[in-house]
Motif scaffolding. Structure first.
Motif, PDB file in Angstrom:
ATOM      1  N   TYR A 133      -7.020  31.264  46.575  1.00 25.19           N
ATOM      2  CA  TYR A 133      -6.992  30.650  48.121  1.00 25.19           C
ATOM      3  C   TYR A 133      -7.240  31.799  48.885  1.00 25.19           C
ATOM      4  N   LEU A 134      -8.291  31.791  49.842  1.00 27.22           N
ATOM      5  CA  LEU A 134      -8.571  33.027  50.605  1.00 27.22           C
ATOM      6  C   LEU A 134      -8.372  32.141  52.133  1.00 27.22           C
ATOM      7  N   GLU A 135      -7.489  32.571  52.815  1.00 30.98           N
ATOM      8  CA  GLU A 135      -7.341  31.909  54.283  1.00 30.98           C
ATOM      9  C   GLU A 135      -8.487  32.170  55.006  1.00 30.98           C
ATOM     10  N   ASP A 136      -9.098  33.252  54.983  1.00 35.07           N
ATOM     11  CA  ASP A 136     -10.291  33.446  55.961  1.00 35.07           C
ATOM     12  C   ASP A 136     -11.274  34.582  55.109  1.00 35.07           C
ATOM     13  N   ALA A 137     -12.474  33.707  54.710  1.00 39.29           N
ATOM     14  CA  ALA A 137     -13.407  34.644  54.245  1.00 39.29           C
ATOM     15  C   ALA A 137     -14.820  33.825  54.326  1.00 39.29           C
ATOM     16  N   GLU A 138     -15.958  34.695  54.267  1.00 39.61           N
ATOM     17  CA  GLU A 138     -17.225  34.264  54.330  1.00 39.61           C
ATOM     18  C   GLU A 138     -17.446  33.316  53.074  1.00 39.61           C
ATOM     19  N   LYS A 139     -18.358  32.058  53.396  1.00 35.98           N
ATOM     20  CA  LYS A 139     -18.833  31.283  52.502  1.00 35.98           C
ATOM     21  C   LYS A 139     -19.469  31.833  51.189  1.00 35.98           C
ATOM     22  N   ASP A 140     -19.961  33.241  51.535  1.00 35.19           N
ATOM     23  CA  ASP A 140     -21.017  33.969  50.225  1.00 35.19           C
ATOM     24  C   ASP A 140     -20.021  34.058  48.992  1.00 35.19           C
ATOM     25  N   VAL A 141     -18.608  34.264  49.499  1.00 35.93           N
ATOM     26  CA  VAL A 141     -17.730  34.843  48.217  1.00 35.93           C
ATOM     27  C   VAL A 141     -17.741  33.486  47.121  1.00 35.93           C
ATOM     28  N   VAL A 142     -17.881  32.212  47.581  1.00 41.67           N
ATOM     29  CA  VAL A 142     -17.860  31.050  46.921  1.00 41.67           C
ATOM     30  C   VAL A 142     -19.202  31.166  46.111  1.00 41.67           C
ATOM     31  N   GLY A 143     -20.333  31.580  46.723  1.00 46.07           N
ATOM     32  CA  GLY A 143     -21.792  31.483  46.029  1.00 46.07           C
ATOM     33  C   GLY A 143     -21.454  32.540  45.037  1.00 46.07           C
ATOM     34  N   THR A 144     -20.871  33.672  45.379  1.00 41.08           N
ATOM     35  CA  THR A 144     -20.979  34.998  44.422  1.00 41.08           C
ATOM     36  C   THR A 144     -20.285  34.446  43.115  1.00 41.08           C
ATOM     37  N   LEU A 145     -19.005  33.608  43.362  1.00 35.52           N
ATOM     38  CA  LEU A 145     -18.019  33.435  42.253  1.00 35.52           C
ATOM     39  C   LEU A 145     -18.848  32.361  41.298  1.00 35.52           C
ATOM     40  N   GLU A 146     -19.697  31.359  42.029  1.00 35.18           N
ATOM     41  CA  GLU A 146     -20.298  30.204  41.346  1.00 35.18           C
ATOM     42  C   GLU A 146     -21.447  31.060  40.360  1.00 35.18           C
ATOM     43  N   GLU A 147     -22.034  32.182  40.862  1.00 28.87           N
ATOM     44  CA  GLU A 147     -23.167  32.671  40.000  1.00 28.87           C
ATOM     45  C   GLU A 147     -22.406  33.367  38.669  1.00 28.87           C
ATOM     46  N   VAL A 148     -21.109  34.097  39.236  1.00 25.07           N
ATOM     47  CA  VAL A 148     -20.493  34.976  38.104  1.00 25.07           C
ATOM     48  C   VAL A 148     -20.140  33.882  36.945  1.00 25.07           C
ATOM     49  N   ASN A 149     -19.606  32.654  37.474  1.00 22.45           N
ATOM     50  CA  ASN A 149     -19.074  31.646  36.346  1.00 22.45           C
ATOM     51  C   ASN A 149     -20.446  31.121  35.670  1.00 22.45           C
ATOM     52  N   ARG A 150     -21.485  31.069  36.187  1.00 22.11           N
ATOM     53  CA  ARG A 150     -22.664  30.492  35.507  1.00 22.11           C
ATOM     54  C   ARG A 150     -23.136  31.651  34.477  1.00 22.11           C
ATOM     55  N   THR A 151     -23.133  32.906  34.949  1.00 22.23           N
ATOM     56  CA  THR A 151     -23.558  33.907  34.017  1.00 22.23           C
ATOM     57  C   THR A 151     -22.555  34.196  32.817  1.00 22.23           C
ATOM     58  N   TRP A 152     -21.149  34.394  33.379  1.00 25.99           N
ATOM     59  CA  TRP A 152     -20.313  34.869  32.443  1.00 25.99           C
ATOM     60  C   TRP A 152     -19.340  33.909  31.966  1.00 25.99           C
ATOM     61  N   GLY A 153     -19.195  32.445  32.415  1.00 25.02           N
ATOM     62  CA  GLY A 153     -18.485  31.603  31.977  1.00 25.02           C
ATOM     63  C   GLY A 153     -17.164  31.222  32.562  1.00 25.02           C
ATOM     64  N   GLY A 154     -16.482  30.125  32.188  1.00 28.69           N
ATOM     65  CA  GLY A 154     -15.548  29.878  32.697  1.00 28.69           C
ATOM     66  C   GLY A 154     -15.575  28.904  34.042  1.00 28.69           C
ATOM     67  N   GLU A 155     -14.303  28.488  34.523  1.00 29.30           N
ATOM     68  CA  GLU A 155     -14.312  27.708  35.900  1.00 29.30           C
ATOM     69  C   GLU A 155     -13.508  28.246  37.039  1.00 29.30           C
ATOM     70  N   PHE A 156     -13.487  29.406  37.193  1.00 30.05           N
ATOM     71  CA  PHE A 156     -12.709  29.795  38.160  1.00 30.05           C
ATOM     72  C   PHE A 156     -13.152  29.548  39.554  1.00 30.05           C
ATOM     73  N   LYS A 157     -12.276  29.089  40.345  1.00 35.42           N
ATOM     74  CA  LYS A 157     -12.662  28.638  41.840  1.00 35.42           C
ATOM     75  C   LYS A 157     -11.910  29.458  42.977  1.00 35.42           C
ATOM     76  N   ALA A 158     -12.614  29.626  43.954  1.00 36.48           N
ATOM     77  CA  ALA A 158     -12.179  30.059  45.372  1.00 36.48           C
ATOM     78  C   ALA A 158     -12.078  28.997  46.388  1.00 36.48           C
ATOM     79  N   VAL A 159     -10.839  28.750  47.079  1.00 32.38           N
ATOM     80  CA  VAL A 159     -10.768  27.633  47.768  1.00 32.38           C
ATOM     81  C   VAL A 159     -10.553  28.638  49.360  1.00 32.38           C
ATOM     82  N   LEU A 160     -11.358  28.145  50.311  1.00 33.18           N
ATOM     83  CA  LEU A 160     -11.436  28.774  51.490  1.00 33.18           C
ATOM     84  C   LEU A 160     -10.696  27.974  52.649  1.00 33.18           C
ATOM     85  N   GLY A 161     -10.087  28.920  53.596  1.00 31.39           N
ATOM     86  CA  GLY A 161      -9.808  27.943  54.793  1.00 31.39           C
ATOM     87  C   GLY A 161      -8.385  27.505  54.910  1.00 31.39           C
TER      88      GLY A 161
END
Ligand SMILES: C[S@@+](CC[C@H](N)C(=O)[O-])C[C@H]1O[C@@H](n2cnc3c(N)ncnc32)[C@H](O)[C@@H]1O
Length: 175
Positions: A37-65
């Motif tokens: 959970y990130l209180e305050d972050a740019e939405k790009d962080v979520v996109g970056t993580l989705e790309e990392v999950n697609r490439t390297w696996g798993g279902e890790f999630k970032a929840v913003l706001g």
């Protein structure tokens, strides 16, 4: 016991520190947490993580706001123990025995300034040495200690690419 570990980064940013936030996410994901959970972050962080999950696996999630208060309240409601990482806390080597027995944890790290209430709301205030350093380093060590190193052996499901560890060079296969 299979553990459920989530991470919360408390604090608003005074300057853009997307690199720190991205590193907190990547370390959480690689070392066995299921979400951050990130209180305050740019939405790009979520996109970056989705790309990392697609490439390297798993279902890790970032929840913003969500506010830290809300995240801690919800964690407590579902019986998740709140572990605040702070240089003022009890040394990890003294707390780790108890923490290993817990099934559900919320690890809380700060940014530039942590509200005093976080110290009181936490079930545990835990330090990684009593010296000031970094939330990323403290988080990595606590994740490692709590899981007794088992997180290092974990395979990530449904990855596009997989590394074949080697002493020299890079060996990567497509799944
Ligand atoms: C750069 S520090 C800022 C600390 C800040 N002075 C405060 O109000 O607590 C950012 C975060 O790193 C983590 N941290 C830094 N040193 C630590 C230590 N020795 N043990 C555990 N966590 C630490 C804490 O979560 C802290 O909130």
């Amino acid at each position: 016991m299979e553990k459920s570990i989530r991470v919360l980064r408390v604090g608003q940013r005074y300057v853009r520190d997307d690199r720190t936030l991205t590193h907190l996410c990547l370390v959480s994901r690689a070392l066995g947490a299921e979400s951050i959970y990130l209180e305050d972050a740019e939405k790009d962080v979520v996109g970056t993580l989705e790309e990392v999950n697609r490439t390297w696996g798993g279902e890790f999630k970032a929840v913003l706001g969500l506010s830290w208060k809300k995240v801690i309240q919800e964690a407590k409601k579902e019986g998740r123990k709140v572990v605040h990482l702070t240089m003022y806390g009890v040394p990890i080597q003294e707390a780790v025995g108890e923490l290993r027995k817990e099934g559900k944890l919320l690890l809380v790290v700060g940014g530039p300034k942590v509200p005093g209430k976080v110290y009181h709301e936490a079930d545990y205030n835990v330090s990684v040495t009593s010296q000031p350093h970094s939330e990323i380093a403290a988080l990595a060590i606590v994740l490692h200690e709590i899981q007794s190193g088992e997180e290092l052996k974990r395979a990530f499901q449904k990855s596009r690419l997989r590394i074949l560890p080697s002493a020299r060079g890079k060996r990567v296969v497509e799944n």
